[in-house]
Design a protein around this motif. Structure first.
Motif, PDB file in Angstrom:
ATOM      1  N   ALA A  11     -41.080 -13.300   5.381  1.00 29.64           N
ATOM      2  CA  ALA A  11     -40.305 -13.065   4.165  1.00 29.64           C
ATOM      3  C   ALA A  11     -41.234 -12.995   2.959  1.00 29.64           C
ATOM      4  O   ALA A  11     -41.105 -12.098   2.117  1.00 29.64           O
ATOM      5  N   GLN A  12     -42.183 -13.908   2.862  1.00 27.55           N
ATOM      6  CA  GLN A  12     -43.117 -13.900   1.740  1.00 27.55           C
ATOM      7  C   GLN A  12     -43.987 -12.655   1.785  1.00 27.55           C
ATOM      8  O   GLN A  12     -44.278 -12.058   0.756  1.00 27.55           O
ATOM      9  N   ASP A  16     -44.343  -9.949  -1.128  1.00 29.32           N
ATOM     10  CA  ASP A  16     -45.684  -9.611  -1.624  1.00 29.32           C
ATOM     11  C   ASP A  16     -45.930  -8.102  -1.545  1.00 29.32           C
ATOM     12  O   ASP A  16     -46.498  -7.509  -2.466  1.00 29.32           O
ATOM     13  N   SER A  17     -45.488  -7.480  -0.452  1.00 25.27           N
ATOM     14  CA  SER A  17     -45.668  -6.036  -0.293  1.00 25.27           C
ATOM     15  C   SER A  17     -44.896  -5.262  -1.352  1.00 25.27           C
ATOM     16  O   SER A  17     -45.407  -4.299  -1.931  1.00 25.27           O
ATOM     17  N   LEU A  18     -43.665  -5.684  -1.612  1.00 22.43           N
ATOM     18  CA  LEU A  18     -42.858  -5.029  -2.644  1.00 22.43           C
ATOM     19  C   LEU A  18     -43.473  -5.217  -4.025  1.00 22.43           C
ATOM     20  O   LEU A  18     -43.510  -4.283  -4.839  1.00 22.43           O
ATOM     21  N   GLY A  39     -35.516  -8.431  -6.048  1.00 19.69           N
ATOM     22  CA  GLY A  39     -34.447  -9.375  -6.368  1.00 19.69           C
ATOM     23  C   GLY A  39     -33.651  -9.759  -5.133  1.00 19.69           C
ATOM     24  O   GLY A  39     -33.355 -10.936  -4.907  1.00 19.69           O
ATOM     25  N   ASP A  40     -33.314  -8.759  -4.322  1.00 13.03           N
ATOM     26  CA  ASP A  40     -32.590  -9.036  -3.072  1.00 13.03           C
ATOM     27  C   ASP A  40     -33.419  -9.908  -2.135  1.00 13.03           C
ATOM     28  O   ASP A  40     -32.916 -10.867  -1.549  1.00 13.03           O
ATOM     29  N   ALA A  41     -34.691  -9.560  -1.982  1.00 11.41           N
ATOM     30  CA  ALA A  41     -35.561 -10.317  -1.076  1.00 11.41           C
ATOM     31  C   ALA A  41     -35.699 -11.760  -1.533  1.00 11.41           C
ATOM     32  O   ALA A  41     -35.619 -12.688  -0.721  1.00 11.41           O
ATOM     33  N   VAL A  42     -35.885 -11.955  -2.816  1.00  9.54           N
ATOM     34  CA  VAL A  42     -36.036 -13.312  -3.350  1.00  9.54           C
ATOM     35  C   VAL A  42     -34.731 -14.098  -3.175  1.00  9.54           C
ATOM     36  O   VAL A  42     -34.746 -15.267  -2.802  1.00  9.54           O
TER      37      VAL A  42
END
Length: 82
Positions: A11-12, A16-18, A39-42
């Motif tokens: 997930a991190q 980081d990639s985004l 925002g969605d990933a976080v």
């Protein structure tokens, strides 16, 4: 437990990639979409609503500035849902 730990690392890495893509993005719909995706990933991977709302707000501000209606609508939905 190892699986959960691996998910957290993955997930991190995704976030980081985004963020890496975001650092080179021009101020256009692509950047707005990246902000929404981060925002969605976080929100869903780190369960950090405060940080996710910051990304959604940046996406909303940019979308408004470039008249990106889809981005503005997604910002409204995501921000109110967070």
């Amino acid at each position: 437990m190892l699986i959960l730990s691996g998910v957290s690392v993955t997930a991190q890495h995704n976030i980081d990639s985004l963020q890496q893509l975001l650092s080179t993005a021009k101020s256009d719909s692509t950047k707005a979409n990246l902000l929404l995706a981060i925002g969605d990933a976080v929100q869903f991977q780190k369960n950090d609503l405060i940080q996710s709302k910051r990304y959604y707000a940046m996406a909303g501000k940019l979308s408004g500035a470039i008249n990106y209606t889809k981005g503005t609508l997604e910002y409204i939905f995501d921000y109110s849902d967070a």
